[in-house]
Design an enzyme around this catalytic site. Structure first.
Site, PDB file in Angstrom:
ATOM      1  N   LYS A 184      -9.405  -6.053  -6.735  1.00 47.09           N
ATOM      2  CA  LYS A 184     -10.464  -5.101  -7.060  1.00 47.09           C
ATOM      3  C   LYS A 184      -9.901  -3.821  -7.645  1.00 47.09           C
ATOM      4  O   LYS A 184     -10.549  -3.149  -8.413  1.00 47.09           O
ATOM      5  CB  LYS A 184     -11.251  -4.751  -5.798  1.00 47.09           C
ATOM      6  CG  LYS A 184     -12.078  -5.895  -5.257  1.00 47.09           C
ATOM      7  CD  LYS A 184     -12.961  -5.374  -4.138  1.00 47.09           C
ATOM      8  CE  LYS A 184     -13.546  -6.491  -3.321  1.00 47.09           C
ATOM      9  NZ  LYS A 184     -13.216  -6.366  -1.911  1.00 47.09           N
ATOM     10  N   LYS A 216       0.835  -1.212   0.000  1.00 43.92           N
ATOM     11  CA  LYS A 216       0.000   0.000   0.000  1.00 43.92           C
ATOM     12  C   LYS A 216       0.863   1.252   0.000  1.00 43.92           C
ATOM     13  O   LYS A 216       0.516   2.245  -0.637  1.00 43.92           O
ATOM     14  CB  LYS A 216      -0.927   0.024   1.222  1.00 43.92           C
ATOM     15  CG  LYS A 216      -2.029  -0.998   1.158  1.00 43.92           C
ATOM     16  CD  LYS A 216      -3.108  -0.598   0.172  1.00 43.92           C
ATOM     17  CE  LYS A 216      -4.218  -1.621   0.179  1.00 43.92           C
ATOM     18  NZ  LYS A 216      -5.118  -1.605  -0.913  1.00 43.92           N
ATOM     19  N   LYS A 225      -1.880 -10.926  -8.061  1.00 48.07           N
ATOM     20  CA  LYS A 225      -3.192 -11.538  -7.835  1.00 48.07           C
ATOM     21  C   LYS A 225      -4.302 -10.718  -8.474  1.00 48.07           C
ATOM     22  O   LYS A 225      -4.161  -9.505  -8.667  1.00 48.07           O
ATOM     23  CB  LYS A 225      -3.442 -11.702  -6.338  1.00 48.07           C
ATOM     24  CG  LYS A 225      -3.579 -10.401  -5.576  1.00 48.07           C
ATOM     25  CD  LYS A 225      -4.044 -10.625  -4.137  1.00 48.07           C
ATOM     26  CE  LYS A 225      -4.182  -9.293  -3.426  1.00 48.07           C
ATOM     27  NZ  LYS A 225      -4.764  -9.345  -2.109  1.00 48.07           N
TER      28      LYS A 225
HETATM   29  P1  AMP Z   1     -10.729  -8.351  -0.488  1.00 44.44           P
HETATM   30  O1  AMP Z   1     -11.298  -8.175  -1.842  1.00 44.44           O
HETATM   31  O2  AMP Z   1      -9.272  -8.029  -0.469  1.00 44.44           O
HETATM   32  O3  AMP Z   1     -11.515  -7.741   0.605  1.00 44.44           O
HETATM   33  O4  AMP Z   1     -10.753  -9.915  -0.225  1.00 44.44           O
HETATM   34  C1  AMP Z   1     -11.870 -10.631   0.237  1.00 44.44           C
HETATM   35  C2  AMP Z   1     -11.560 -12.106   0.261  1.00 44.44           C
HETATM   36  O5  AMP Z   1     -11.241 -12.568  -1.056  1.00 44.44           O
HETATM   37  C3  AMP Z   1     -10.355 -12.481   1.140  1.00 44.44           C
HETATM   38  O6  AMP Z   1     -10.638 -13.703   1.799  1.00 44.44           O
HETATM   39  C4  AMP Z   1      -9.242 -12.672   0.164  1.00 44.44           C
HETATM   40  O7  AMP Z   1      -8.290 -13.600   0.616  1.00 44.44           O
HETATM   41  C5  AMP Z   1      -9.965 -13.223  -1.055  1.00 44.44           C
HETATM   42  N1  AMP Z   1      -9.246 -12.864  -2.283  1.00 44.44           N
HETATM   43  C6  AMP Z   1      -9.103 -11.629  -2.820  1.00 44.44           C
HETATM   44  N2  AMP Z   1      -8.393 -11.667  -3.977  1.00 44.44           N
HETATM   45  C7  AMP Z   1      -8.063 -12.975  -4.173  1.00 44.44           C
HETATM   46  C8  AMP Z   1      -7.361 -13.680  -5.205  1.00 44.44           C
HETATM   47  N3  AMP Z   1      -6.871 -13.055  -6.262  1.00 44.44           N
HETATM   48  N4  AMP Z   1      -7.238 -15.023  -5.081  1.00 44.44           N
HETATM   49  C9  AMP Z   1      -7.759 -15.670  -4.010  1.00 44.44           C
HETATM   50  N5  AMP Z   1      -8.437 -15.074  -3.016  1.00 44.44           N
HETATM   51  C10 AMP Z   1      -8.600 -13.746  -3.082  1.00 44.44           C
END
Ligand code: AMP
Ligand code: TRP
Length: 333
Positions: free
Chosen positions: A199, A113, A196
């Protein structure tokens, strides 16, 4: 026997994508029958990037709708907004006294970040893992279904739990563990092969649960590939492995195995593979997108779900915070 307690959250920072689905939501859906589940929209966590106040509500509603459209049943789990539980920021404050600047600065997601938003390195970003620990410990959860990118945060939550227990001399917080459905935690890579799927980075290489058929087709056809292997049974580059993973997750087994065989025999045609993957992906995403769109039209229903969810969750968070206050010595009347 009482059911084991599970907590997980998703930030309301944008559209949910395949990484969220396969890394997290799919596990939520598997767990909802056998565990006592608390799933929430991490709206406080999203404030680290200073979102437009007008964007918060639609983002929160969309996360709720997309989770339900993916199979989550709000009757079976507590589905709520983080900001509806005032006990979370209270526990966050308590845990902040046990978290050290040095260890927080070393967290890889913090360093990322700092690189991405050097002009906004706020204290909320630094203490992000402490707030996440509070989310989990507030229900004294033992299992946390998250993607691989969150494992380090979980380890910190265990450290804070242990420090609290040691300081106050009781096993008040259990140690939360990452929940894995079949040993491996899933990581979905971006279709351009850079890091990865996320969003906030490269929307053209990210498949959202909200993407229409044509958009999905275009994004998959543009996914990174190469000339193909020249030796039988070669190791796959990670961007190719990612395409095979997506195919395994969405296509019939025989389709997946045929293309895998082609790869191993060096006669794979990535154009054909992507065409096939695009169609299977469209079939996979379409019902979720359509259902989520329907659900978002009924704001009153989403509000009811959030209110009920918060009410269910508050029973357990109130109990935890009362216990924590007592142990700390905030116990005056
Ligand atoms: P976030 O969008 O960062 O709030 O992530 C929400 C959930 O989605 C968390 O459990 C993350 O570990 C999972 N997650 C987000 N991006 C990925 C990705 N590219 N691959 C696997 N899990 C993901
Ligand atoms: N940090 C998680 C992410 O970025 C979201 C999150 C916040 C979370 N609080 C949590 C996940 C508690 C599990 C448990 O993906």
């Amino acid at each position: 026997m009482s059911k084991e307690i599970v907590v997980s959250g998703i930030r309301s920072t944008g559209y949910l994508h395949l990484g969220n689905y396969f890394g997290a939501i799919q596990n939520y859906v598997h767990m909802q029958n056998e565990y006592n589940c608390y799933f929430f929209v991490a709206d406080y966590h999203s404030l680290t990037t200073h979102p437009d106040p007008k964007a918060l509500k639609p983002n929160v509603y969309r996360v709720v709708a997309e989770n339900i459209a993916s199979g989550l049943d709000p009757e079976k789990v507590a589905l709520y907004a983080q900001s509806d539980l005032p006990e979370i920021p209270e526990l966050y404050l308590m845990l902040n006294m046990l978290a050290y600047k040095g260890e927080l600065e070393k967290v890889p997601t913090f360093k990322d970040k700092v690189r991405l938003q050097p002009d906004n390195v706020n204290a909320g970003l630094l203490t992000y893992p402490v707030l996440m620990a509070a989310d989990i410990l507030i229900h004294r959860a033992v299992k946390v279904p998250v993607g691989k990118d969150q494992e380090q945060h979980l380890e910190m939550a265990r450290n804070f739990a242990n420090r609290f227990n040691t300081r106050y001399g009781v096993e008040f917080f259990p140690e939360p563990e990452v929940y894995r459905s079949n040993q491996e935690t899933v990581k979905i890579m971006s279709l351009d092969g850079n890091g990865k799927m996320s969003k906030s980075e490269n929307a053209n290489a990210t498949i959202y649960l909200n993407d229409d058929d044509d958009t999905i087709r275009k994004k998959i056809m543009k996914a990174k590939t190469d000339q193909g292997p020249t030796e039988p049974n070669s190791e796959m580059p990670d961007y190719i492995r990612n395409l095979f993973l997506l195919m395994k997750l969405t296509a019939p087994t025989d389709v997946y195995e045929t293309f895998l065989g082609n790869f191993n025999n060096c006669n794979i045609r990535y154009g054909d593979m992507k065409k096939q993957l695009a169609e299977d992906m469209i079939n996979f995403v379409r019902p979720i997108r359509e259902h989520a769109t329907e659900l978002q039209k009924d704001e009153a229903a989403i509000q009811r779900i959030l209110r009920n969810g918060a009410e269910k969750a508050r029973a357990s968070s109130a109990e935890t915070i009362a216990g924590a206050r007592k142990l700390i010595g905030i116990n005056y009347y």
